[in-house]
Design a protein around this motif. Sequence first.
Motif, PDB file in Angstrom:
ATOM      1  N   VAL A 124       0.873  -1.174   0.000  1.00 20.31           N
ATOM      2  CA  VAL A 124       0.000   0.000   0.000  1.00 20.31           C
ATOM      3  C   VAL A 124       0.910   1.224   0.000  1.00 20.31           C
ATOM      4  N   GLU A 125       0.407   2.305  -0.577  1.00 19.78           N
ATOM      5  CA  GLU A 125       1.255   3.485  -0.669  1.00 19.78           C
ATOM      6  C   GLU A 125       0.413   4.747  -0.670  1.00 19.78           C
ATOM      7  N   ASN A 126       1.080   5.848  -0.317  1.00 15.37           N
ATOM      8  CA  ASN A 126       0.451   7.158  -0.392  1.00 15.37           C
ATOM      9  C   ASN A 126       1.551   8.195  -0.534  1.00 15.37           C
ATOM     10  N   THR A 127       1.252   9.236  -1.301  1.00 13.67           N
ATOM     11  CA  THR A 127       2.175  10.352  -1.474  1.00 13.67           C
ATOM     12  C   THR A 127       1.672  11.523  -0.654  1.00 13.67           C
ATOM     13  N   VAL A 128       2.573  12.135   0.112  1.00 14.08           N
ATOM     14  CA  VAL A 128       2.220  13.299   0.916  1.00 14.08           C
ATOM     15  C   VAL A 128       3.133  14.466   0.558  1.00 14.08           C
ATOM     16  N   GLU A 129       2.584  15.659   0.676  1.00 20.94           N
ATOM     17  CA  GLU A 129       3.306  16.889   0.370  1.00 20.94           C
ATOM     18  C   GLU A 129       3.813  17.469   1.688  1.00 20.94           C
ATOM     19  N   VAL A 130       5.113  17.335   1.958  1.00 19.65           N
ATOM     20  CA  VAL A 130       5.639  17.687   3.277  1.00 19.65           C
ATOM     21  C   VAL A 130       5.819  19.181   3.496  1.00 19.65           C
ATOM     22  N   THR A 131       5.852  19.980   2.424  1.00 20.06           N
ATOM     23  CA  THR A 131       6.033  21.420   2.624  1.00 20.06           C
ATOM     24  C   THR A 131       4.776  22.075   3.202  1.00 20.06           C
ATOM     25  N   GLN A 132       3.672  21.342   3.280  1.00 24.53           N
ATOM     26  CA  GLN A 132       2.476  21.871   3.934  1.00 24.53           C
ATOM     27  C   GLN A 132       2.603  21.818   5.453  1.00 24.53           C
ATOM     28  N   ALA A 133       3.513  21.009   5.973  1.00 16.30           N
ATOM     29  CA  ALA A 133       3.605  20.812   7.418  1.00 16.30           C
ATOM     30  C   ALA A 133       4.987  21.132   7.996  1.00 16.30           C
ATOM     31  N   TRP A 134       5.996  21.258   7.146  1.00 16.54           N
ATOM     32  CA  TRP A 134       7.340  21.645   7.580  1.00 16.54           C
ATOM     33  C   TRP A 134       7.841  22.740   6.658  1.00 16.54           C
ATOM     34  N   ASP A 135       8.695  23.608   7.187  1.00 17.83           N
ATOM     35  CA  ASP A 135       9.210  24.752   6.443  1.00 17.83           C
ATOM     36  C   ASP A 135      10.441  24.336   5.629  1.00 17.83           C
ATOM     37  N   PHE A 136      10.281  24.348   4.317  1.00 16.75           N
ATOM     38  CA  PHE A 136      11.399  24.030   3.403  1.00 16.75           C
ATOM     39  C   PHE A 136      11.860  25.289   2.673  1.00 16.75           C
ATOM     40  N   LYS A 137      11.705  26.474   3.303  1.00 19.23           N
ATOM     41  CA  LYS A 137      11.977  27.737   2.608  1.00 19.23           C
ATOM     42  C   LYS A 137      13.451  28.121   2.577  1.00 19.23           C
ATOM     43  N   LYS A 138      14.292  27.426   3.336  1.00 20.27           N
ATOM     44  CA  LYS A 138      15.723  27.746   3.332  1.00 20.27           C
ATOM     45  C   LYS A 138      16.462  26.700   2.513  1.00 20.27           C
ATOM     46  N   PRO A 139      17.427  27.135   1.705  1.00 19.81           N
ATOM     47  CA  PRO A 139      18.242  26.151   0.984  1.00 19.81           C
ATOM     48  C   PRO A 139      18.987  25.255   1.967  1.00 19.81           C
ATOM     49  N   GLY A 140      19.220  24.034   1.553  1.00 20.32           N
ATOM     50  CA  GLY A 140      19.968  23.097   2.388  1.00 20.32           C
ATOM     51  C   GLY A 140      19.577  21.676   2.051  1.00 20.32           C
ATOM     52  N   THR A 141      20.158  20.729   2.776  1.00 24.00           N
ATOM     53  CA  THR A 141      19.825  19.320   2.600  1.00 24.00           C
ATOM     54  C   THR A 141      18.871  18.910   3.714  1.00 24.00           C
ATOM     55  N   TYR A 142      17.690  18.476   3.312  1.00 29.02           N
ATOM     56  CA  TYR A 142      16.654  18.063   4.247  1.00 29.02           C
ATOM     57  C   TYR A 142      16.617  16.543   4.303  1.00 29.02           C
ATOM     58  N   ARG A 143      16.571  16.017   5.505  1.00 25.24           N
ATOM     59  CA  ARG A 143      16.437  14.573   5.695  1.00 25.24           C
ATOM     60  C   ARG A 143      15.056  14.314   6.281  1.00 25.24           C
ATOM     61  N   ILE A 144      14.330  13.392   5.659  1.00 24.01           N
ATOM     62  CA  ILE A 144      12.970  13.059   6.072  1.00 24.01           C
ATOM     63  C   ILE A 144      12.988  11.611   6.554  1.00 24.01           C
ATOM     64  N   THR A 145      12.577  11.413   7.808  1.00 24.41           N
ATOM     65  CA  THR A 145      12.638  10.108   8.448  1.00 24.41           C
ATOM     66  C   THR A 145      11.262   9.741   8.984  1.00 24.41           C
ATOM     67  N   PHE A 146      10.785   8.534   8.673  1.00 27.39           N
ATOM     68  CA  PHE A 146       9.536   8.049   9.261  1.00 27.39           C
ATOM     69  C   PHE A 146       9.793   7.729  10.730  1.00 27.39           C
ATOM     70  N   ARG A 147       8.770   7.866  11.552  1.00 31.21           N
ATOM     71  CA  ARG A 147       8.911   7.745  13.010  1.00 31.21           C
ATOM     72  C   ARG A 147       9.184   6.324  13.514  1.00 31.21           C
ATOM     73  N   ASP A 148       9.277   5.329  12.648  1.00 34.29           N
ATOM     74  CA  ASP A 148       9.770   3.981  12.987  1.00 34.29           C
ATOM     75  C   ASP A 148       8.819   3.073  13.753  1.00 34.29           C
TER      76      ASP A 148
END
Length: 148
Positions: free
Chosen positions: A88-112
Amino acid sequence: MTTPKLECVLSVHSKARVGESVEVLFKLTNRSDAPVWVLKWQTPLEGIMGTVFQVTRDGEEVPYQGPMVKRAAPSADSYMAIAPGATVENTVEVTQAWDFKKPGTYRITFRDALMDVATRKEDVPRPGGDYKSTPVTCAPVDVTVAAR
């Protein structure tokens, strides 16, 4: 009862520009010989209704800014059945809930951990919130956000 074998995979486009959407694909595969029922809450399977991910930018935590949901007890509809070998799968848009407005390397980790996983349909939903949390590990994904 043995713990169900669940495999989790995250994927994301590795590059984005400031202001663009960042979509994360969450896939959950049942590697067991029997079906499982997974509570969608606190997973990307229901969208972003809380801190389903940890997000960092260049090693610094990015605070969650999305919705927080208070709920009644789950119903059978709150669960997703996954047949043996199915994904099963789903695509989510993470910029709606976290601020990605600064350049840089973002790491996204599921809560495990999945809040509740049942191996018998008659156990869904569990009475009195007697959830069986099940650990699941997804490799984190990185996205490099560049200035416009």
